[in-house]
Design a protein around this motif. Structure first.
Motif, PDB file in Angstrom:
ATOM      1  N   GLY A 123       0.805  -1.211   0.000  1.00  0.00           N
ATOM      2  CA  GLY A 123       0.000   0.000   0.000  1.00  0.00           C
ATOM      3  C   GLY A 123       0.840   1.263   0.000  1.00  0.00           C
ATOM      4  O   GLY A 123       2.081   1.215  -0.053  1.00  0.00           O
ATOM      5  N   GLU A 124       0.178   2.415   0.079  1.00  0.00           N
ATOM      6  CA  GLU A 124       0.879   3.709   0.021  1.00  0.00           C
ATOM      7  C   GLU A 124       1.780   3.924   1.233  1.00  0.00           C
ATOM      8  O   GLU A 124       2.788   4.625   1.146  1.00  0.00           O
ATOM      9  N   ASN A 125       1.428   3.321   2.373  1.00  0.00           N
ATOM     10  CA  ASN A 125       2.243   3.493   3.578  1.00  0.00           C
ATOM     11  C   ASN A 125       3.414   2.516   3.659  1.00  0.00           C
ATOM     12  O   ASN A 125       4.129   2.464   4.660  1.00  0.00           O
ATOM     13  N   GLY A 126       3.605   1.713   2.589  1.00  0.00           N
ATOM     14  CA  GLY A 126       4.734   0.792   2.560  1.00  0.00           C
ATOM     15  C   GLY A 126       4.481  -0.546   3.202  1.00  0.00           C
ATOM     16  O   GLY A 126       5.389  -1.387   3.260  1.00  0.00           O
ATOM     17  N   LYS A 129      -1.122  -4.570   1.756  1.00  0.00           N
ATOM     18  CA  LYS A 129      -2.558  -4.299   1.764  1.00  0.00           C
ATOM     19  C   LYS A 129      -3.300  -5.480   2.376  1.00  0.00           C
ATOM     20  O   LYS A 129      -2.898  -6.628   2.241  1.00  0.00           O
TER      21      LYS A 129
END
Length: 675
Positions: A123-126, A129
């Motif tokens: 995901g975007e936060n590393g 997901k």
């Protein structure tokens, strides 16, 4: 036959479109034995991408792609016929699998050549997901495959350039999977040398046997057929001999019968309609009994009882549903069935090339691989000599639909029939249809009337100066015939006709030799395989001299030596046993050694090549107590100290020591302490 080799430089996943639910989300393609394959459709798409790039760079002619790969929507297919890529030692592997008793499952075999990998989406936060974890099966790197192809000589050099530039295939090509090295290899002469003039002398007919090497699509659409139509062999001869010569031969009586299921040596046809089955719940017997309608008992065929002859008794049912076939000599009644395969495909989206959407998913039904279909070719000696000269004793062919996408690869064997059958005279004959028959009435309309059948049969008997005295019995079976016209891209008219197994028992006005009727066909379109008949002496049926018996094919041959697949399966079984033993030992002795010693022993295990070196490393420990404790613990295990296989050694002790480490850590987390 041209070939090229595909060496896997990394793990590979060429998906077959299937999954095992929560176990494996994306699976690799493999055949009926469980051996991995690279589908021709996938290879063709990758090679097409290379050809398009070379065309843009003007290395290849602009018409190369159309002539070699074809163009979507055109009725004329490309010149390239590509087969599925199989393992380099494929035949040896298949022979090994068949020889094993019991025969291993597909999953056991494919596990020897592959493993499963897990992956998640980030995901975007590393972080991973949620619910994105997927499993994918991949074929191990190091395996080598061979692909065969047919192509006009003028396109060979250009196609070899595409082969050499092919570097990635399959899924996740941009993520480390599917790296390959492709190398063209020497072509193979597909025809066996022969002296056709000697073998064709006094030839009465040509017997052909087609062995399916890859799945074969003999009919277009969802229609299932359990034979290879005679028109397929006819079309193959058109390609070999030319249109003008074949049209002339067909006008002069050249005929092709259907290729019917067999075992490579014998040919079987659907059991005649006078054989039937009936359930027997009252007698305490299990299953069903076989009957010969309205006749005394045949040898090994259960006779009707007096109760069965009662008017209220349930009439016997035809045996077609039992997949019963009868040999040409009327001596064997066997239970066999045609193997079908369902293959799944998808088209790429026209709007977004390279993107797969659910709307374009479809499936194709085909005759399975490794099956034998046998038929006959009838004609004058000149015709048969030309056909035999064109094909030879044995050759490799591509027939059916979607030949350019890996289907229809077969082995063709042709044998001249020169022996004449001994004379056999009788006045009662059983005329049985071996293939569906197309009959037209006097108005030119398709008909399935017994009277029309008898008119056709009377014309054949008239040539022998014999006529039908009476019809004793009729056993009728029906089917619906149609077809597909490739040129017009339309379905043909569908109508009812007599099916294989239909039988008329006729009484003749005088005795005649039934073998003079051998090889005859009745009705229309007989050159395409329709209307083939087989004639039996009905007196033999009644007396039982043509004894029938059931014979089921079972593979009882046991494995005799170590071969590619059996050795791998044996190794995997041994490894699983070692892991289980190691875990059991670890669970019962985890408290006998401390965590510090476990770490040192794991390091020694990784640095040692075998058990002897491992023990030697432990004996070099300076502290007497630690050395003695470690030796006592390791030597007390269930591992065979005489086993020198490094894979077995590392598997056992790595599993045992890692399990102990895990159990001790788990115990510490629960408040327990090591002694």
């Amino acid at each position: 036959m041209n070939r090229f080799k595909i060496e896997l430089k990394s793990d590979l996943c060429v998906s077959n479109g299937e999954s095992y639910g929560s176990v494996i989300d994306t699976d690799v393609a493999y055949d009926r034995y469980g051996l991995p394959v690279i589908k021709a459709k996938s290879l063709k798409g990758c090679l097409l991408e290379i050809a398009e790039e070379l065309t843009e760079l003007k290395v290849l002619d602009k018409d190369f792609i159309k002539n070699v790969f074809g163009k979507a929507g055109d009725s004329k297919e490309g010149n390239l016929i590509l087969s599925d890529a199989h393992l380099e030692n494929y035949k040896e592997c298949v022979d090994d699998i068949i020889s094993m008793n019991p025969v291993p499952s597909q999953n056991q075999v494919i596990s020897c050549f592959s493993y499963t990998r897990g992956q998640t989406a980030i995901g975007e936060n590393g972080t991973a997901k949620k619910e994105s974890f997927r499993t994918i099966r991949v074929v191990n790197r190091g395996n080598t495959f061979v692909c065969e192809y047919n192509l006009d000589e003028k396109y060979i050099e250009g196609f070899k350039k595409c082969i050499k530039l092919l570097r990635r295939i399959g899924m996740n090509r941009t993520r480390g999977l599917g790296e390959v090295k492709c190398t063209p290899i020497a072509s193979v002469d597909e025809n066996v040398s022969y002296s056709y003039k000697e073998k064709i002398e006094n030839c009465q007919a040509l017997r052909y046997t087609i062995e399916t090497i890859s799945p074969l699509i003999a009919t277009k659409g969802n229609e299932h057929i359990n034979y290879i139509p005679g028109s397929t062999m006819e079309g193959l001869c058109f390609r070999k001999l030319g249109k003008d010569k074949m049209i002339s031969y067909l006008e002069d009586g050249l005929r092709f019968t259907n290729g019917i299921l067999g075992d490579g040596e014998r040919r079987f046809s659907i059991a005649p309609g006078f054989i039937a089955k009936q359930k027997v719940p009252e007698t305490g017997e299990r299953g069903t009994r076989l009957y010969v309608f309205d006749t005394p008992e045949c040898e090994n065929v259960t006779k009707k009882t007096e109760d069965d002859k009662d008017k209220n008794a349930t009439p016997p049912m035809p045996v077609k549903s039992m997949n019963l076939y009868i040999s040409d000599d009327f001596k064997e009644l066997v239970s066999i069935s045609t193997g079908y395969e369902i293959n799944y495909h998808h088209k790429q989206s026209e709007d977004n090339p390279g993107i797969i959407d659910g709307k374009n998913f479809y499936q194709i039904s085909s005759l399975g691989e490794c099956q034998f279909f046998t038929g006959y070719i009838y004609g004058t000696p000149e015709m048969l000599a030309d056909i035999y000269k064109a094909f030879g004793d044995e050759s490799q062919i591509n027939i059916g639909y979607y030949r350019s996408a890996g289907y229809g690869k077969c082995r063709l064997k042709i044998t001249p029939e020169t022996e004449k059958t001994k004379e056999k005279n009788t006045d009662k004959i059983a005329v049985c249809l071996v293939s569906p028959s197309i009959l037209y009435d006097n108005n030119g309309m398709p008909s399935s009337s017994p009277d029309v059948f008898l008119e056709y049969m009377s014309d054949i008997l008239e040539e022998m100066q014999v006529s039908v005295k009476s019809v004793l019995y009729k056993y009728l079976r029906y089917t619906t015939l149609g077809g597909y016209n490739v040129t017009w891209n339309l379905n043909k008219q569908r109508f009812q006709a007599y099916d294989a197994g239909t039988c008329f028992v006729l009484e003749l006005d005088r005795k005649t030799d039934i073998y003079k009727l051998s090889g005859k066909s009745i009705g229309e379109r007989i050159s395409d395989g329709f209307g083939e008949i087989k004639v039996y002496d009905y007196n033999d049926v009644v007396s039982g001299s043509g004894s029938l018996f059931m014979k089921l094919y079972e593979n009882t041959e046991s494995k005799t030596d170590e071969k590619p697949v059996s050795a791998k399966i044996k190794e995997r079984t041994k490894i699983e046993e070692l892991k289980n033993d190691a875990i059991s030992y670890a669970e019962s002795t985890a408290h006998n050694i401390n965590a510090t010693q476990i770490g040192r022993l794991l390091l020694m295990c990784e640095e040692s090549e075998n058990y002897k070196q491992f023990i030697g490393s432990i004996e070099n420990i300076k502290d007497d107590k630690r050395r003695n404790d470690a030796l006592e613990y390791i030597k007390g295990s269930s591992y065979n100290c005489n086993e020198q296989n490094p894979v077995y050694f590392k598997t056992y002790f790595r599993t045992m020591l890692t399990t102990v480490k895990y159990l001790q850590r788990k115990g510490n987390n629960n408040g327990e302490s090591n002694s």
